[in-house]
Enzyme design. Structure first.
Site, PDB file in Angstrom:
ATOM      1  CG  ASP A   2      39.450  47.750  38.080  1.00 47.88           C
ATOM      2  OD1 ASP A   2      38.887  48.007  36.995  1.00 47.88           O
ATOM      3  OD2 ASP A   2      40.123  46.721  38.266  1.00 47.88           O
ATOM      4  CG  ASP A  51      41.908  43.481  32.989  1.00 47.98           C
ATOM      5  OD1 ASP A  51      42.589  44.382  33.503  1.00 47.98           O
ATOM      6  OD2 ASP A  51      40.780  43.154  33.398  1.00 47.98           O
TER       7      ASP A  51
END
Length: 727
Positions: free
Chosen positions: A476, A546
C-alpha cells in the site's frame, strides 16, 4: 521496412502501420492508421506547403519546409516550431536551443529492456521488431535515440527515448517526453480517466478545440485524479466501431498527456514525464532513459482498443509465476476489524472463510509496532506481540491449519513521525531544509531515492518473507508527496528527486519480486491511486478502489477496463451499509459486481447469518468455476453505467466456446420497457446453451436480438448467465 530511395520507414504491427520519413534530416511523421501493404505506393503521402512568414523556413532553398507545420516525430522548441516541444535542454551557457537531425538508424528483431524501468516485453525475438532512430545535435553532441517496437501479434507500438550526452559540457534536461505524434487534422474527441479517492477512473470524453486539452499528475504518483492514459477517437466512434488511438504510459509517477490543436488544424499528441518541477543533469558520457509509451490503434471502437491493451498487458507486461494462474478468492480483515483485533479473532475469520471455500486470508493494517490507529508505527516492521503473542509465523501457521493461505499488508514507502524508524533516521523522509514536513494520514514519505532506505526496507521485508509462510502481499501507499527533496542529493539534483524516487522504488520491487516469485503481490495506493502499467510490471494485480460500494464499483471497474485487464482488478464484497457511501445493497448484487474481477470479501464472516453464509458459499463455488474465463477471457462492454441506469458486460473465451453475461440494474422503474441485451464476441455459426435454463440459441440471434433481462425486480438487481457452445 526501410525504403532508402525515399528515406521512409514503414512499421507494421498486427493491424496498423506507422510511417516516418526523413525530410532534410528531420524525422517527419507521415502516417498512423490501418495496416498498409509494404509493396503499395507510399510516395507522396506527406504534403509540404509554404506558409506565412510567421512560420519561418529553416531550409532557405526550400520554403515549403517549416518546422511550425511539418509533422514531426520528436520536435524541439526554438528553431521555428512554436508548438509544444517533446524535449528541452538547458546548456552551460544558459541557452536552451538545440536541433536534433538524423544521424543513423538500426532495425533488429526483438525488443530491448529499458534499464531500471518497467516496460512491455517479448519472450521470443520474432514477436517484435525494433527501429532505433539516432538524432544528433551537432553543436552540443547530444544524441536522442528514438525507439519504436512493433508487435506481430498485437496492434501496438511502443515508443521511448534515450538521451546520450556525447559532448564535452554538462547539459540539463528540462523536458523529456516519451512520445510525440502529429495528426493531420483535429476532428477528434479526447477520452481519459479521472476522479478522486474512492471515485477513480471515471470516463471523460470531450471534443478537441484550438488550444490544449490535457491531463497530468504533480502528486508524485500516477494518482487517483488522473490516469496515465489518453485516447483520440473520431466523434462518431462508439464502443463497437470507429477509429481510436490509445496512448498509455508505463510509469507510476508524475506524468503529462496532452493534445494540442494548432493554427493549421493539426493535432499534436504528447505523453511522458511531467516537466513540472523536473530536470535531469547529464554529464559528458551519461545517459537518460524515458519511460515507455504504448500506442494502440483500433478501427473496432473503444472495445477493440481495450481488448488489445488487455491482451498485451496481461501477457507481455505482467510477469512471473502468477501471470497466467487463476487468482485466489480471499478475505481481508480491514473492514471487519480495522485496528482492533488479536490472533484469536483473525483465526476465527480465517476458519469461517475456509468453511465457505475461501482460499486466502489477508491480514491488513495494524499487526506491527504499536499500531492501534493510523497515527504511529509505520516503518517499524516488527510484529506487535500484544495482539500476536506468538508472532506472525505462529498466526500464519494457525491460519494454514484452518485450510487457508496467509497474506499480509505492508505500507513500506511510508514512515510515521511517531515511530522508532523516524526517531532514528529523521532525514530518511522526503523533506527540504527549514520547512515544515507536511503530514498526510499522519505519515511522511520515505525517500526511495536513497540506497540506505531501500536497503533497510529490503532487509525487514525479506526477513519476514523468509520466516513466515506468506503467499500474498498487499503493498500500500496512502498519501501523495509534499516537500519533494532529498537530504542525500546535492542542490543541483533536487529536481531529479521525484523521478529518482520512482527508479528506486522500481529497483526495490524488482529485487523483492524476483527473490520471492511464489508470492502474489498486489499493489495499492489508497485503492486505485497508483493503478498504472508501471506497477503492473512488478505486481500483476491492483486493489481497484477503497470504495467497495457495488453501485460505485460499476463505474470504477468499467472505467478501469478501458485500459487494464480484468485479471489486474481486485474486487471485494464488503459489509452494508457500505463504509464509504452508507448504501445498502443485497449480497447477491455485491457478489455479482465483485465476481467481475479478482473476487474476495472484506468483512467479518463470523457475524453472518446462515442465509448469508449459504449465499456466499454459492458465490464462491460459482466463481471457482468461472474465474478462469473472467480473469483471462476477452471483455466486451455492453451497457455503460455512465450513460444510464443499467450496466452490462460479458466475457468470452478465445475459442468462442464459452461466455458469461453480467447485467446490473441500479434502480427499479415502474412500467419499465422490456429489455433485451445484445451480446458480442460470439461465433455467428455456433449455437449456445444457457446453462441456467437449458435453452439453446444461435450466436447470430444472441448478438442481433439479444437476451431478455427485464424479469429483474427491485433496486440493485443483477444476474449473470453462462453460455456454452453446443457440440
Amino acid at each position: 521496412m526501410y525504403d532508402n530511395h525515399q528515406d521512409l520507414y514503414h512499421l507494421q504491427s498486427k493491424n496498423s502501420s506507422y510511417i516516418i520519413q526523413l525530410v532534410r534530416g528531420y524525422a517527419a511523421h507521415v502516417y498512423y492508421g490501418p495496416k498498409l501493404r509494404h509493396n503499395g505506393n507510399l510516395s507522396g503521402m506527406l504534403k509540404l506547403q509554404e506558409r506565412a512568414s510567421f512560420s519561418p523556413n529553416p531550409v532557405n532553398e526550400d520554403r515549403s519546409i517549416s518546422l511550425d507545420s511539418l509533422p514531426q516525430e520528436y520536435p524541439q522548441y526554438g528553431t521555428s516550431d512554436y508548438r509544444s516541444p517533446a524535449y528541452q535542454v538547458k546548456l552551460e551557457n544558459g541557452t536552451r536551443i538545440t536541433e536534433l537531425v538524423y544521424q543513423s538508424h538500426r532495425i533488429y528483431a526483438g525488443k530491448p529492456e529499458l534499464p531500471g524501468l518497467p516496460a512491455v516485453y517479448v519472450e521470443q525475438d520474432h514477436e517484435a521488431e525494433t527501429l532505433e532512430l539516432e538524432l544528433l545535435d551537432e553543436v552540443t553532441g547530444l544524441t536522442a535515440v528514438l525507439s519504436y517496437s512493433v508487435f506481430s501479434d498485437f496492434s501496438a507500438i511502443t515508443r521511448s527515448v534515450k538521451f546520450v550526452n556525447g559532448g564535452k559540457e554538462t547539459v540539463e534536461l528540462e523536458r523529456a517526453l516519451s512520445a510525440s505524434l502529429d495528426f493531420a487534422d483535429s476532428r477528434y474527441d479526447a477520452l481519459y480517466l479521472s476522479g478522486a479517492w474512492a471515485r477513480e477512473r471515471h470516463v471523460q470524453r470531450r471534443r478537441l478545440a484550438p488550444g490544449v486539452t490535457g491531463i497530468s499528475s504533480r502528486r508524485g504518483s500516477s494518482s487517483h485524479q488522473q490516469n496515465p492514459f489518453i485516447a483520440l477517437l473520431r466523434p462518431e466512434t462508439t464502443e463497437q466501431q470507429g477509429e481510436v488511438f490509445g496512448f498509455s504510459l508505463v510509469y507510476s509517477g508524475n506524468f503529462t498527456a496532452e493534445a494540442e490543436v494548432e493554427q493549421f488544424g493539426t493535432t499534436r499528441l504528447q505523453i511522458g514525464l511531467n516537466p513540472f518541477d523536473f530536470s535531469w543533469q547529464l554529464q559528458p558520457g551519461e545517459e537518460f532513459q524515458t519511460p515507455e509509451a504504448v500506442m494502440v490503434y483500433s478501427d473496432e471502437g473503444l472495445g477493440g482498443m481495450s481488448r488489445e491493451y488487455h491482451r498485451l498487458y496481461r501477457t507481455r507486461l505482467c510477469r512471473g509465476t502468477h501471470r497466467d494462474q487463476e487468482r485466489p478468492i480471499l478475505v481481508n480483515n480491514w473492514e471487519a476489524t480495522y485496528f482492533d483485533f488479536n490472533a484469536d479473532k483473525i483465526e476465527s475469520i480465517a476458519k469461517a472463510g475456509s468453511e465457505l471455500g475461501i482460499e486466502l486470508f489477508v491480514l491488513d493494517d495494524g499487526w506491527f509496532g504499536r499500531r492501534d490507529s493510523d497515527n504511529n508505527s509505520l516503518g517499524d516492521w516488527f510484529e506487535d506481540r500484544r495482539k500476536l503473542p506468538g508472532g506472525l509465523k505462529d498466526l500464519a501457521e494457525r491460519v494454514n491449519a484452518a485450510g487457508i493461505q496467509f497474506g499480509l499488508w505492508f505500507e513500506p514507502e511510508m514512515v510515521s513521525p511517531d515511530s522508532e524508524l523516524y526517531r532514528s533516521h529523521p532525514d530518511w523522509c522526503l523533506h527540504v531544509p527549514n520547512r515544515r514536513r507536511t503530514e498526510g494520514r499522519q505519515q511522511l514519505v520515505l525517500d526511495m531515492s536513497r540506497e540506505d532506505v531501500r536497503a533497510y526496507l529490503y532487509e525487514r521485508l525479506s526477513d519476514i518473507f523468509r520466516t513466515v509462510p506468506i503467499t500474498y502481499v498487499k503493498w500500500d501507499m496512502n498519501r501523495n508527496m509534499t516537500e519533494i527533496g532529498s537530504a542525500a542529493a546535492p542542490s543541483y539534483r533536487q529536481r531529479e528527486t521525484a523521478h529518482r524516487y520512482m527508479l528506486g522504488l522500481y529497483e526495490l520491487l524488482e529485487k523483492i519480486t524476483q527473490e520471492f516469485p511464489d508470492i502474489l503481490f498486489e499493489s495499492c495506493s489508497g485503492g486505485g491511486g497508483r493503478f498504472d502499467p508501471g506497477m503492473l510490471y512488478y505486481m500483476p494485480q491492483t486493489w481497484t478502489s477503497d470504495n467497495t460500494d457495488a453501485v460505485e464499483r460499476l463505474k470504477i471497474q468499467y472505467g478501469t477496463s478501458l485500459v487494464y485487464p480484468v485479471s489486474t482488478m481486485g474486487a471485494h464484497v464488503s459489509a452494508v451499509p457500505n463504509h464509504q457511501v452508507e448504501r445498502t445493497t443485497s449480497l447477491e448484487f455485491r457478489g455479482d459486481v465483485a465476481m467481475s474481477g479478482n473476487f474476495g470479501y472484506e468483512l467479518d464472516l463470523t457475524q453472518w447469518s446462515e442465509t448469508e453464509r449459504e449465499i456466499a458459499a454459492k458465490q464462491i463455488k460459482d466463481y471457482k468455476e468461472i474465474r478462469g474465463l473472467v480473469q483471462q477471457g476477452e471483455l466486451y462492454r455492453l451497457l455503460s453505467p455512465f450513460e444510464g441506469n443499467e450496466t452490462s458486460w460479458m466475457f468470452v473465451s478465445d475459442d468462442r466456446e464459452e461466455a458469461l453475461l453480467f447485467y446490473f440494474k441500479v434502480l427499479a422503474e415502474p412500467n419499465a420497457p422490456l429489455r433485451n441485451v445484445k451480446l458480442e464476441g460470439l461465433d455467428l455459426e455456433k449455437d449456445y446453451l444457457l446453462t441456467t435454463s437449458g435453452e439453446i440459441f444461435g450466436g447470430d440471434r444472441l448478438m442481433a436480438a439479444g437476451l431478455p433481462v427485464s424479469s429483474l425486480s427491485g433496486d440493485f438487481s443483477s444476474m449473470w448467465v453462462q453460455l456454452k457452445a453446443v457440440k
